[in-house]
Write a protein that holds these residues in place. Sequence first.
Motif, mmCIF file in Angstrom:
data_model
loop_
_atom_site.group_PDB
_atom_site.id
_atom_site.type_symbol
_atom_site.label_atom_id
_atom_site.label_comp_id
_atom_site.label_asym_id
_atom_site.label_seq_id
_atom_site.Cartn_x
_atom_site.Cartn_y
_atom_site.Cartn_z
ATOM 1 N N TYR A 138 35.772 40.888 40.492
ATOM 2 C CA TYR A 138 36.789 40.315 41.470
ATOM 3 C C TYR A 138 36.329 39.567 42.595
ATOM 4 C CZ TYR A 138 40.912 40.271 44.414
ATOM 5 O OH TYR A 138 41.840 39.495 45.300
ATOM 6 N N SER A 139 36.812 38.399 42.905
ATOM 7 C CA SER A 139 36.622 37.803 44.108
ATOM 8 C C SER A 139 37.577 36.779 44.733
ATOM 9 C CB SER A 139 35.083 36.902 44.022
ATOM 10 O OG SER A 139 35.369 35.868 43.017
ATOM 11 N N MET A 183 45.774 41.990 46.470
ATOM 12 C CA MET A 183 44.602 42.457 46.857
ATOM 13 C C MET A 183 43.685 41.528 47.912
ATOM 14 S SD MET A 183 43.081 43.979 43.174
ATOM 15 C CE MET A 183 41.434 44.011 43.580
ATOM 16 N N ALA A 184 43.881 40.588 47.422
ATOM 17 C CA ALA A 184 43.230 39.418 48.454
ATOM 18 C C ALA A 184 44.029 39.357 49.788
ATOM 19 C CB ALA A 184 43.221 37.872 47.767
ATOM 20 N N VAL A 196 47.930 29.192 45.591
ATOM 21 C CA VAL A 196 46.975 29.757 45.193
ATOM 22 C C VAL A 196 46.537 29.565 43.642
ATOM 23 C CG1 VAL A 196 46.416 32.509 44.874
ATOM 24 C CG2 VAL A 196 47.751 31.802 46.698
ATOM 25 N N ARG A 197 45.284 29.419 43.324
ATOM 26 C CA ARG A 197 44.965 29.140 42.094
ATOM 27 C C ARG A 197 44.269 30.283 41.389
ATOM 28 N NH1 ARG A 197 45.975 24.620 38.379
ATOM 29 N NH2 ARG A 197 45.106 25.570 36.492
ATOM 30 N N MET A 198 44.756 31.006 40.155
ATOM 31 C CA MET A 198 44.286 31.973 39.593
ATOM 32 C C MET A 198 43.333 31.314 38.464
ATOM 33 S SD MET A 198 45.204 34.804 41.096
ATOM 34 C CE MET A 198 44.807 35.813 39.927
ATOM 35 N N VAL A 234 40.521 34.430 43.095
ATOM 36 C CA VAL A 234 41.738 34.131 43.601
ATOM 37 C C VAL A 234 41.425 33.129 44.572
ATOM 38 C CG1 VAL A 234 43.755 34.856 44.845
ATOM 39 C CG2 VAL A 234 42.747 36.332 43.111
ATOM 40 N N LYS A 235 41.860 31.835 44.506
ATOM 41 C CA LYS A 235 41.443 30.716 45.379
ATOM 42 C C LYS A 235 42.802 30.306 46.146
ATOM 43 C CE LYS A 235 38.749 26.677 45.359
ATOM 44 N NZ LYS A 235 37.665 27.179 46.224
#
Length: 277
Positions: A20-21, A55-56, A147-149, A166-167
């Motif tokens: 995850y990041s 989470m982010a 948000v782009r998954m 997660v961007k």
Amino acid sequence: MVYVILLSAVSVIFRIIFRYSYEGKEYIQPYKKNGRPFVVCANHISMLDPIFVVMAYGCGKKMTIMGKAELFKNPIFAWLFKQVGVFPVERGTGDKTAVENAIADVKNGHGMLICPEGTRTKGDEMIKMKSGAFMVAAQTGADIIPVRMIYPTKDRSLHFFSRVVVKFGEPLLAEDLNLTGGSKQALRAAKETLQESLDGLLKEYNTKTGYIPPIKLKAEDETSEIVGEKSTGTSSVDKSTATSEIVGEKSTGTSSESASVPSDDKSTHKPVEKTEG
């Protein structure tokens, strides 16, 4: 307290079973303190998308998350989703109560997460957005945070021990979206702006990692085929025309070369005068 403990536990577990990041967290962090209402809009690939976004986002004011009622059929997931702020919405029924509750939460300072497509999709290709997220933004004066998954796997979907990204993108400010007037033109423009932003986030990630989407490869192959056909010089119509011309020349007994040779009429030939250099 339960929310903080659960979020911490889920974060630890998910970081073990997924790589995850997140990126662009600086775009959403200020909203924990600046008091501006906000709606987070993400593409939707996995049922775990909301948890990855939370989470982010981290601890702080709990976000309200709009999710389809079908997600709550599994009692374990239903309990988990409720703890992180997900509330069920009956799709296709015009669930006004759910939207009204969401609007009230956003006005009270809680951000809201919505997947505007309304359903999960396969891979990176998104479908047409619904209007729910934009209705909430219009009635609360909220900014929209894209948000782009991204799941960088072979089939671009979630798997155990696969990478999850997660961007977050730059917020789309309420004053720029101008949705409060209820204009259909403004709604259409807002959808296009959000889609462009989400597409841009994916393109940015793909460029950075060197990933070339299969759909792009297919388009390039088709372009190469077209260019290849043009480079051969003749189409099937041109070939048939050329064949008919040859047949016509044989029937008249004259080739195209003989027809182009000038006659021996001396009056038409003048001697070339040499000039002395």
